[in-house]
Design an enzyme around this catalytic site. Structure first.
Site, PDB file in Angstrom:
ATOM      1  CB  CYS A 156     -10.819  -2.481   0.436  1.00 37.16           C
ATOM      2  SG  CYS A 156     -10.239  -1.732  -1.100  1.00 37.16           S
ATOM      3  CG  ASN A 181      -0.410  -0.262   2.522  1.00 37.67           C
ATOM      4  OD1 ASN A 181       0.628  -0.915   2.647  1.00 37.67           O
ATOM      5  ND2 ASN A 181      -1.058   0.234   3.565  1.00 37.67           N
ATOM      6  CD  GLU A 199      -1.235   4.552   4.915  1.00 37.25           C
ATOM      7  OE1 GLU A 199      -0.636   5.338   5.686  1.00 37.25           O
ATOM      8  OE2 GLU A 199      -1.990   3.638   5.315  1.00 37.25           O
ATOM      9  CB  CYS A 212      -8.703  -4.189  -3.803  1.00 38.65           C
ATOM     10  SG  CYS A 212      -7.546  -2.854  -3.421  1.00 38.65           S
ATOM     11  CD  GLU A 218      -5.493  -5.692  -1.466  1.00 40.24           C
ATOM     12  OE1 GLU A 218      -4.931  -4.578  -1.327  1.00 40.24           O
ATOM     13  OE2 GLU A 218      -6.273  -6.163  -0.623  1.00 40.24           O
ATOM     14  CB  CYS A 273      -5.326  -1.136  -1.644  1.00 40.22           C
ATOM     15  SG  CYS A 273      -6.645  -0.380  -0.703  1.00 40.22           S
TER      16      CYS A 273
HETATM   17  N1  THU Z   1      -5.357  -1.427   2.553  1.00 37.60           N
HETATM   18  C1  THU Z   1      -4.828  -2.195   1.565  1.00 37.60           C
HETATM   19  O1  THU Z   1      -3.658  -2.011   1.174  1.00 37.60           O
HETATM   20  N2  THU Z   1      -5.601  -3.179   1.030  1.00 37.60           N
HETATM   21  C2  THU Z   1      -6.894  -3.420   1.382  1.00 37.60           C
HETATM   22  O2  THU Z   1      -7.564  -4.236   0.763  1.00 37.60           O
HETATM   23  C3  THU Z   1      -7.480  -2.718   2.514  1.00 37.60           C
HETATM   24  C4  THU Z   1      -6.704  -1.581   3.062  1.00 37.60           C
HETATM   25  C5  THU Z   1      -4.541  -0.349   3.122  1.00 37.60           C
HETATM   26  C6  THU Z   1      -5.010   1.033   2.793  1.00 37.60           C
HETATM   27  C7  THU Z   1      -4.416   1.845   3.919  1.00 37.60           C
HETATM   28  O3  THU Z   1      -3.109   2.257   3.553  1.00 37.60           O
HETATM   29  C8  THU Z   1      -4.314   0.863   5.079  1.00 37.60           C
HETATM   30  O4  THU Z   1      -4.545  -0.427   4.522  1.00 37.60           O
HETATM   31  C9  THU Z   1      -5.311   1.104   6.185  1.00 37.60           C
HETATM   32  O5  THU Z   1      -6.599   1.172   5.688  1.00 37.60           O
END
Ligand code: THU
Length: 130
Positions: A90, A47, A49, A93, A60, A58
């Site tokens: 999520c 991920n 941010e 994704c 994925e 994310c």
């Molecule tokens: N996140 C992912 O990388 N994949 C997901 O399917 C759910 C959430 C990340 C996004 C964010 O940087 C952190 O998890 C907290 O939500």
């Protein structure tokens, strides 16, 4: 049952390693994904941010975009790793994956402290498609 098989566990181990390169200074919730292409190559992502939170990408989608940029278009499995007992992909994704995967595509992730593999159809019934 949806217990992950040895191949899925190996893919998840690569996703766990990919977490080390995630960029998650705001949530500290580092996620890794490992995407297997149909030729057997594994492409990972973490991920990413952003201070403008909504721009976060994310793990994925990071792995999928990276694989696409490398020229891959067909995939056979994905695994997700994270710092919690349950790290299901999520909704965004799931839909993003649905663009490049059919309903039987296996998705492995931690659920209640155990690794499980569900199909994309199980995770995203009634997918949107143009
Ligand atoms: N996140 C992912 O990388 N994949 C997901 O399917 C759910 C959430 C990340 C996004 C964010 O940087 C952190 O998890 C907290 O939500």
């Amino acid at each position: 049952m949806h217990t992950a098989d040895p191949d899925a566990r190996a893919l998840h181990a690569l996703a766990e390693t990919a977490r080390e390169r995630a960029y998650a200074p705001y949530s500290a919730f580092t996620v890794g994904a490992a995407l297997r292409t149909t030729d057997g190559t594994v492409v990972t992502g973490g991920n990413v941010e952003n201070g403008s939170y909504g721009m976060t990408i994310c793990a994925e989608r990071s792995a999928i975009v990276r694989a696409l940029a490398q020229g891959y278009r067909t995939f056979s499995a994905i695994a997700v790793a994270g710092p919690a007992a349950s790290v299901p992909p999520c909704g965004a994704c799931r839909q993003f994956l649905a663009e490049f995967a059919d309903g039987g595509f296996p998705v492995t992730f931690p659920r209640d402290g155990e690794l499980v593999t569900l199909t994309l159809d199980e995770l995203l019934p009634e997918r949107f498609a143009l």
